[in-house]
Scaffold this motif. Structure first.
Motif, mmCIF file in Angstrom:
data_model
loop_
_atom_site.group_PDB
_atom_site.id
_atom_site.type_symbol
_atom_site.label_atom_id
_atom_site.label_comp_id
_atom_site.label_asym_id
_atom_site.label_seq_id
_atom_site.Cartn_x
_atom_site.Cartn_y
_atom_site.Cartn_z
ATOM 1 N N VAL A 142 0.863 -1.120 0.100
ATOM 2 C CA VAL A 142 -0.051 0.064 0.072
ATOM 3 C C VAL A 142 0.928 1.288 0.102
ATOM 4 C CG1 VAL A 142 -1.642 1.132 1.183
ATOM 5 C CG2 VAL A 142 -1.701 -1.068 1.208
ATOM 6 N N HIS A 143 1.153 1.739 -1.304
ATOM 7 C CA HIS A 143 2.010 2.938 -1.208
ATOM 8 C C HIS A 143 1.240 3.792 -2.444
ATOM 9 C CE1 HIS A 143 5.531 4.859 0.044
ATOM 10 N NE2 HIS A 143 6.335 4.821 -1.175
ATOM 11 N N PRO A 144 1.483 4.882 -2.507
ATOM 12 C CA PRO A 144 1.142 5.869 -3.746
ATOM 13 C C PRO A 144 1.391 5.318 -5.151
ATOM 14 C CG PRO A 144 1.812 7.216 -2.101
ATOM 15 C CD PRO A 144 2.388 6.019 -1.860
ATOM 16 N N VAL A 145 2.486 4.647 -5.243
ATOM 17 C CA VAL A 145 2.853 3.895 -6.637
ATOM 18 C C VAL A 145 3.040 2.564 -6.576
ATOM 19 C CG1 VAL A 145 4.273 6.098 -7.222
ATOM 20 C CG2 VAL A 145 5.516 3.935 -6.007
ATOM 21 N N GLU A 146 3.147 1.773 -7.369
ATOM 22 C CA GLU A 146 3.311 0.276 -7.691
ATOM 23 C C GLU A 146 4.462 -0.073 -6.554
ATOM 24 O OE1 GLU A 146 4.122 -3.323 -10.776
ATOM 25 O OE2 GLU A 146 3.535 -1.285 -11.469
ATOM 26 N N ALA A 147 4.157 -0.868 -5.929
ATOM 27 C CA ALA A 147 5.102 -1.249 -4.613
ATOM 28 C C ALA A 147 4.849 -2.380 -4.297
ATOM 29 C CB ALA A 147 5.214 -0.110 -3.562
ATOM 30 N N TYR A 148 6.329 -3.123 -3.862
ATOM 31 C CA TYR A 148 6.157 -4.570 -3.384
ATOM 32 C C TYR A 148 7.027 -4.840 -2.190
ATOM 33 C CZ TYR A 148 4.091 -5.243 -7.973
ATOM 34 O OH TYR A 148 3.380 -5.183 -9.205
ATOM 35 N N ALA A 149 6.586 -5.711 -1.264
ATOM 36 C CA ALA A 149 7.492 -6.360 -0.375
ATOM 37 C C ALA A 149 8.152 -7.458 -1.106
ATOM 38 C CB ALA A 149 6.885 -6.709 0.866
#
Length: 256
Positions: A142-149
């Motif tokens: 959950v972040h303003p841009v495409e993001a991954y753990a």
């Protein structure tokens, strides 16, 4: 499996701490870099040949990736030790155009072709990717841009680690860190609730809660800005997580 913290400052580099960047090493395999924020390429040179590493990006915010164009210069133009083969690049789908614009000589609209030195694969949520001797699985955050753990599993020993990237608290993060030996988790808000900027980051208590619910064996707090009290953030995490917890100081090496 060894994890070296190149930089763990949040949002921007600090005087004594580069922004986000982590070097993962397994014997008899190329190094793998998780993010490459401002200042991390300089630190990387102290540990490994920058032209030899695979690069994995959690997301494309500047504090996590802005040293990549300089890495391209090293790989292509180093007079004695340029890259001798393509390395792997995993990142959100926009990466080739995003980095291509930063590296292009044809400004502002040119896009440099990175394929001479990197083989790019976009992340696909929950689909594991084999990167030499480790498997990396991306979990959407959950972040303003495409993001991954990123969850990393070493093939020979079964050692595991998880890297949160940047994210607000969410259940997918807990799954990414399920039972890992080492959990690198952001706590950008320190001891603040962060309610004024929702859907962006976590605080120390949330990082500790994620580690506890995931059953992680060790928690390393990262992505703390220069103006935030690191030890107070660690203390907030320790209130939620009963295992070992510390701040990830630059230069620290963890054996997993």
């Amino acid at each position: 499996m060894r994890l070296t913290i190149l930089g763990s400052s949040g949002s921007l580099a600090a005087p004594d701490n580069p922004a986000s960047g982590y070097l993962l090493e397994v014997d008899n395999a190329p190094g793998v870099v998780l993010d490459l924020g401002p200042g991390t390429l300089a630190r990387l040179q102290s540990f490994i040949d920058p032209a030899s590493v695979h690069v994995l990006f959690s997301h494309l915010h500047a504090d996590h990736c802005l040293d990549f164009p300089s890495l391209m210069v090293w790989r292509r133009f180093h007079p004695d030790a340029p890259a001798v083969a393509r390395s792997l690049l995993y990142a959100p789908k926009p990466a080739p155009v995003f980095f291509g614009r930063l590296s292009s000589d044809d400004q502002p609209d040119g896009v440099d072709d990175l394929s001479d030195t990197f083989a790019f694969t976009p992340w696909r949520a929950h689909e594991p990717e084999i990167v030499d001797r480790v498997t990396v699985t991306p979990y959407p955050m959950v972040h303003p841009v495409e993001a991954y753990a990123l969850r990393v599993e070493e093939h020979t020993t079964g050692a595991t680690l998880a890297y949160s990237g940047d994210t607000a608290y969410n259940d997918q993060l807990v799954e990414a860190a399920r039972d890992v030996d080492l959990f690198l988790c952001e706590a950008n808000w320190g001891t603040d609730a962060g309610d004024d900027v929702p859907g962006m980051h976590m605080n120390g208590a949330e990082a500790g809660r994620a580690a506890r619910l995931a059953g992680a064996k060790r928690l390393v707090i990262i992505h703390v800005p220069p103006w935030v009290d690191k030890q107070a953030t660690v203390a907030a995490a320790a209130e939620e997580f009963g295992g070992p917890v510390e701040f990830g100081e630059p230069g620290t090496v963890y054996t997993v």
